[in-house]
Design a protein around this motif. Sequence first.
Motif: not given
Length: 265
Positions: A213, A228, A230
């Motif tokens: 992540e 972000t 992931k």
Amino acid sequence: MNRIGVFGANGRMGLALIEAAHQNNHTELSAAYVRSSSPLLNIAVNQLNSAAPATINFSDERHVDNIDVLIDFTLAAGMREHLKIAVAQNIPMVIGTTGLNNDDMQLLQAAAKQIPIVFARNYSVGVNLLLNLVQTAATKFGDDLDIEIFEAHHRHKIDAPSGTALAIGEAIADAKGWVHDEVAVFDRSRIEKEKSQNEIGYSVLRGGDIVGEHTAYFATSGERLELTHKASSRMTFALGAVRAAAWLKNKPAGLYDMQDVLDLK
């Protein structure tokens, strides 16, 4: 059809690469290499990964032949030896080894004068799009901006921060016109002053089986942007690496990255 040879084929990434080579319509697994001392030598690869052809056994990494592209996600020490083999036999390489030092990077650059090499800290399509997005954010915000990078991985990962986190920081520094190594901050435990806005701070978490992540934070007064990525499976990286291997065949000597493979430059 590109004949793929995978170094470190018995590791977590090695087994994922074997499956990815099977899934890609333009590649086929031709060799699965392990250390000469490995108890897996001459054992059928499909005993560990059913995606592998039944005719392929684990073989000695010192004996490479009949391969179009080599893929290496091993540790730095192994990569150095594998690079010598690739150069000696004029075989293109896809390298995903992280934690490389300046001497290792010089070896890559020297080898790339003789063979084509794709080197990337992360082979995920999403992460490489993220590298573009963080550059846009870094240039569109003003100078009144705090930039931080957070990353999390499984407890077995050795290098910290991750290569991907560093790639994100380097992309941001490049967009801001900074020298990354001059603005990167990895430890504030002995810094008794407020954060500078001319720095990129890094935070790391290691635990459990987290695949990967990464978040880039852009914080100003009154708002915060978080970008972000992931990853939920190593296949994300393996599929990208095999895609790079298919792209690399017949390319001229040079040092390429995943941005080249995806035509993002």
